[in-house]
Design an enzyme around this catalytic site. Structure first.
Site, PDB file in Angstrom:
ATOM      1  N   HIS A 127      -7.994  -2.335  -9.111  1.00  0.00           N
ATOM      2  CA  HIS A 127      -6.898  -2.159 -10.062  1.00  0.00           C
ATOM      3  C   HIS A 127      -7.422  -2.023 -11.489  1.00  0.00           C
ATOM      4  O   HIS A 127      -6.913  -1.209 -12.264  1.00  0.00           O
ATOM      5  CB  HIS A 127      -5.906  -3.323  -9.967  1.00  0.00           C
ATOM      6  CG  HIS A 127      -4.924  -3.173  -8.857  1.00  0.00           C
ATOM      7  ND1 HIS A 127      -3.699  -2.604  -9.025  1.00  0.00           N
ATOM      8  CD2 HIS A 127      -4.989  -3.530  -7.547  1.00  0.00           C
ATOM      9  CE1 HIS A 127      -3.042  -2.609  -7.879  1.00  0.00           C
ATOM     10  NE2 HIS A 127      -3.815  -3.171  -6.962  1.00  0.00           N
ATOM     11  N   ARG A 182       0.806  -1.219   0.000  1.00  0.00           N
ATOM     12  CA  ARG A 182       0.000   0.000   0.000  1.00  0.00           C
ATOM     13  C   ARG A 182       0.842   1.274   0.000  1.00  0.00           C
ATOM     14  O   ARG A 182       0.448   2.306   0.529  1.00  0.00           O
ATOM     15  CB  ARG A 182      -0.973   0.018   1.183  1.00  0.00           C
ATOM     16  CG  ARG A 182      -2.091  -0.992   1.065  1.00  0.00           C
ATOM     17  CD  ARG A 182      -2.869  -0.614  -0.133  1.00  0.00           C
ATOM     18  NE  ARG A 182      -4.174  -1.212  -0.224  1.00  0.00           N
ATOM     19  CZ  ARG A 182      -4.634  -1.736  -1.337  1.00  0.00           C
ATOM     20  NH1 ARG A 182      -3.883  -1.786  -2.401  1.00  0.00           N
ATOM     21  NH2 ARG A 182      -5.839  -2.213  -1.406  1.00  0.00           N
ATOM     22  N   THR A 239      -0.970 -10.560 -12.231  1.00  0.00           N
ATOM     23  CA  THR A 239      -0.589 -11.873 -11.714  1.00  0.00           C
ATOM     24  C   THR A 239      -1.540 -12.396 -10.638  1.00  0.00           C
ATOM     25  O   THR A 239      -1.461 -13.564 -10.272  1.00  0.00           O
ATOM     26  CB  THR A 239       0.837 -11.840 -11.116  1.00  0.00           C
ATOM     27  OG1 THR A 239       0.857 -10.946 -10.006  1.00  0.00           O
ATOM     28  CG2 THR A 239       1.858 -11.414 -12.156  1.00  0.00           C
TER      29      THR A 239
END
Length: 161
Positions: free
Chosen positions: A46, A9, A31
């Site tokens: 994301h 983070r 991944t």
């Protein structure tokens, strides 16, 4: 090639995306595997952050194969080595062999995200020590060949190479 490392983070992924945004043709190799609700949520966040501006490849294990598909891109963000090494260990895949293949197939256009997980105490259990040592060695190998290396601290990139 750029390596971005730091703690969890710390802003690594956002910085990687920011660096890639000025490129025309962008790839993103994800991944992460959605093993639980929290990881599914992270993956969705994301995806939203990078919008539709990247061609996304989801590859939890055999990154070297996917790298062959990104050679003609201006840049390729790989997020992240930390999760990838965990995936290899979880699935019982030979991490030494896979990291060697990965390093041999880098194109030079990558922005690679990884964590620095070995900055604390030495773990009491063998599996965690193996994980930390494997990731640490991989980070060192990537840093050797990277043109630039950044260490993220509280969202601030510190250029170290």
């Amino acid at each position: 090639m750029i390596l971005i490392t730091g703690g969890e983070r710390s802003g690594k992924s956002n910085f990687a995306i920011e660096l890639a945004m000025h490129k025309e043709k962008k790839a993103f190799i994800a991944t992460a595997e959605p093993f639980d609700d929290e990881m599914r949520s992270r993956i969705e966040t994301h995806k939203r952050d990078r919008k539709e501006t990247f061609d996304t490849f989801e590859e939890p294990l055999y990154l070297w194969k996917t790298l062959k598909m990104t050679v003609h891109y201006d840049t390729c963000v790989i997020d992240c080595m930390t999760t990838w090494i965990g995936n290899l260990m979880y699935h019982g895949v030979d991490s030494k062999e896979e990291t060697e293949k990965f390093l041999a197939n880098l194109n030079g256009n990558e922005i690679i995200v990884s964590n620095e997980v070995g900055m604390g105490i030495i773990s009491v259990d063998k599996m965690t020590r193996t994980y930390v040592e494997t990731l640490g060695r991989l980070n060192q190998e990537i840093a050797k060949i990277a043109n630039e290396v950044f260490f993220m601290i509280a969202g601030i990139p510190l250029k170290i190479k």
